[in-house]
Scaffold this motif. Structure first.
Motif, PDB file in Angstrom:
ATOM      1  N   VAL A  15       0.842  -1.204   0.000  1.00 47.71           N
ATOM      2  CA  VAL A  15       0.000   0.000   0.000  1.00 47.71           C
ATOM      3  C   VAL A  15       0.877   1.254   0.000  1.00 47.71           C
ATOM      4  O   VAL A  15       0.628   2.215  -0.742  1.00 47.71           O
ATOM      5  N   GLU A  16       1.926   1.244   0.830  1.00 45.13           N
ATOM      6  CA  GLU A  16       2.797   2.419   0.934  1.00 45.13           C
ATOM      7  C   GLU A  16       3.463   2.721  -0.408  1.00 45.13           C
ATOM      8  O   GLU A  16       3.620   3.881  -0.797  1.00 45.13           O
ATOM      9  N   PHE A  24      -2.415   5.555  -5.375  1.00 45.73           N
ATOM     10  CA  PHE A  24      -3.437   5.894  -4.404  1.00 45.73           C
ATOM     11  C   PHE A  24      -3.200   7.367  -4.048  1.00 45.73           C
ATOM     12  O   PHE A  24      -2.194   7.712  -3.407  1.00 45.73           O
ATOM     13  N   LEU A  25      -4.118   8.228  -4.462  1.00 44.17           N
ATOM     14  CA  LEU A  25      -3.913   9.665  -4.337  1.00 44.17           C
ATOM     15  C   LEU A  25      -4.358  10.195  -2.981  1.00 44.17           C
ATOM     16  O   LEU A  25      -5.285   9.634  -2.352  1.00 44.17           O
ATOM     17  N   PRO A  26      -3.739  11.269  -2.517  1.00 42.58           N
ATOM     18  CA  PRO A  26      -4.144  11.879  -1.238  1.00 42.58           C
ATOM     19  C   PRO A  26      -5.626  12.243  -1.246  1.00 42.58           C
ATOM     20  O   PRO A  26      -6.155  12.788  -2.229  1.00 42.58           O
ATOM     21  N   GLY A  58       0.783   7.581   9.853  1.00 44.78           N
ATOM     22  CA  GLY A  58       0.251   8.819   9.304  1.00 44.78           C
ATOM     23  C   GLY A  58       0.012   8.793   7.812  1.00 44.78           C
ATOM     24  O   GLY A  58      -0.178   9.848   7.204  1.00 44.78           O
ATOM     25  N   LEU A  59      -0.014   7.598   7.219  1.00 48.87           N
ATOM     26  CA  LEU A  59      -0.184   7.505   5.768  1.00 48.87           C
ATOM     27  C   LEU A  59      -1.654   7.394   5.365  1.00 48.87           C
ATOM     28  O   LEU A  59      -2.036   7.817   4.266  1.00 48.87           O
ATOM     29  N   ARG A  71      -4.075   9.869   3.532  1.00 49.66           N
ATOM     30  CA  ARG A  71      -4.018  11.181   4.207  1.00 49.66           C
ATOM     31  C   ARG A  71      -3.332  12.194   3.319  1.00 49.66           C
ATOM     32  O   ARG A  71      -2.302  11.921   2.702  1.00 49.66           O
ATOM     33  N   ALA A  72      -3.905  13.376   3.272  1.00 48.24           N
ATOM     34  CA  ALA A  72      -3.248  14.465   2.542  1.00 48.24           C
ATOM     35  C   ALA A  72      -2.021  14.893   3.322  1.00 48.24           C
ATOM     36  O   ALA A  72      -2.038  14.930   4.563  1.00 48.24           O
ATOM     37  N   PRO A  73      -0.920  15.199   2.642  1.00 41.03           N
ATOM     38  CA  PRO A  73       0.288  15.628   3.364  1.00 41.03           C
ATOM     39  C   PRO A  73       0.037  16.918   4.126  1.00 41.03           C
ATOM     40  O   PRO A  73      -0.651  17.821   3.636  1.00 41.03           O
TER      41      PRO A  73
END
Length: 452
Positions: A15-16, A24-26, A58-59, A71-73
């Motif tokens: 996934v990462e 996989f977009l934010p 936090g991903l 998660r959005a950065p």
């Protein structure tokens, strides 16, 4: 077959990787636990454990009833680096940060200038004494043989005081603290020269004294201003040095001493005479305590600058009623001072050749002070007056000395900016230079001042 924890790590890495490659977009939903379990051929429990690890990292984040999302950065908030606040704590921290501290802002002599062998010999001699002596609790006024020795040392300065009038302390700072606790009430007015020893300001503030600065010149306090302030403010005490003053280095003339004492007597003002640099004082200089006879004056000295800083042994000399009160306060506030340290100083002072070594150290400091003044003036920097004593020069850098101090510290050099030597916050172009420690980094510091 892979162990369960390895399968969990494999799913998390899978996934990462897709998050990193923006497959996989934010803000977008990722496949469900059941869908990924089918796709990767693992159990739903393995995927759920991988999702937990990714959430902790936090991903991804779980949204109730909706699934998991990338998660959005987080946008980094712009940060501003505040310049260090140049104050007493900053200076003391950098002075004591390590044995490698160096530069013209140091407040002590280099260790190599002091007689370490004499201290070592004195320690060995104490070790040979009967053990019972090392177990004694000590006396309120301090180790009597050292007080008797001080009686004769003070007599050489024309200060008459017997051993009962001498209280041993852990330095001049402790001595001033004792005097304030005993003889000064919160809210009392204290006069201090400006500029002067910054350590006094913190102690006075802690005792909630009302501090008023007396402007100083290269010759000492402005006597007309002092007379006005004493008459108007009726201060409880004046803190002053008669010779080798820190930081200007002035030595008071006899007429100035007599004028100051006359003012003090007229208005009932005590004088705390700080003579910590007595060993570097001008030859034949008169002390306030000598002219006063220890009536208005409380005289303070120390051995931490010339013998052994770690021993922290100082003393007060004063009239008998004050001595009794100070000894009682000393017991109540901290019992007794460490007698083993007092014994150590006594043995060093009693050692053969100590007087000659002290004279040699005085000459070395005087030579260094004269040499530093010539170097500064050759580069166009103004020195306040021509000090006849002490280890310091008060130097005009012709710019904000705080800025020079901060920039010098980034180069591993310590500068003591003039702003610290006034009881009220102010910008100053002056800095205190230690003649003994200025050989290291002097030109680098002066270059920083020129660049400003």
């Amino acid at each position: 077959m892979l162990a369960s924890h390895n399968r969990t790590e494999m799913v998390a890495a899978w996934v990462e990787e897709r998050i990193g490659n923006r497959l996989f977009l934010p803000g977008k939903r990722i496949p469900s636990v059941r869908r990924l379990a089918q796709l990767l051929g693992v159990s739903p429990f393995t995927v759920a454990a991988a999702f937990e690890n990714l959430a902790v990292a936090g991903l991804i984040e779980a949204r109730r009833g909706s699934g998991c999302y990338v998660r959005a950065p987080q946008r980094a908030e712009p940060t501003t680096v505040e310049p260090p606040q140049v104050n007493l704590a900053w200076l003391m921290h950098n002075m004591l940060a390590s044995a490698a501290a160096k530069g013209p802002g140091m407040g002590v002599l280099p260790a190599g200038w002091l007689n370490g062998s004499a201290a070592a010999a004195a320690l060995r001699a104490i070790g040979r004494e009967p053990p019972a002596r090392l177990l004694e609790a000590g006396k309120a006024q301090g180790f009597e043989p050292l007080r008797l020795m001080l009686q004769y040392r003070l007599a050489a300065l024309e200060i008459e005081a017997d051993a009962s009038q001498i209280i041993l302390t852990t330095g001049v700072t402790h001595g001033l603290d004792l005097v304030l606790r005993t003889l000064v009430r919160p809210g009392d007015t204290i006069l201090v020269p400006a500029p002067s020893w910054f350590g006094a300001f913190a102690i006075l503030a802690a005792h909630r004294a009302r501090v008023i600065a007396v402007p100083c010149t290269a010759d000492g306090p402005d006597l007309s201003q002092l007379a006005r302030l004493i008459a108007e403010e009726r201060p409880r005490m004046l803190v002053l040095s008669a010779t080798a003053q820190n930081p200007i280095g002035f030595t008071l003339s006899m007429s100035a001493i007599d004028a100051i004492l006359a003012m003090a007597r007229q208005h009932g003002t005590l004088v705390f005479e700080d003579d910590i640099y007595s060993d570097f004082g001008a030859e034949g200089a008169t002390r306030l305590a000598a002219r006063d006879g220890l009536n208005q004056v409380i005289y303070a000295g120390s051995f931490s600058k010339t013998l052994l800083g770690n021993a922290r042994v100082g003393f007060l000399a004063c009239r008998r009623d004050h001595a009794a009160m100070l000894a009682e306060r000393k017991i109540l506030s901290g019992f007794t001072t460490p007698e083993i340290n007092e014994r150590l100083i006594h043995k060093i002072l009693a050692a053969r050749g100590q007087a000659q070594r002290a004279a040699e150290l005085r000459r070395r400091v005087a030579d260094a002070r004269a040499s530093l003044q010539r170097r500064l003036e050759a580069r166009g920097f103004r020195v306040c007056g021509e000090p006849e004593s002490g280890m310091f020069l008060w130097v005009d850098l012709a710019c904000d000395a705080d800025e020079v101090a901060v920039r010098a510290r980034s180069k591993g050099l310590l500068v003591a900016p003039g702003s610290l030597f006034f009881p009220d916050p102010r910008q100053s172009s002056f800095a205190r230079f230690n003649a003994a420690s200025s050989t290291t980094g002097l030109d680098a510091v002066l270059d920083l001042a020129v660049a400003r």
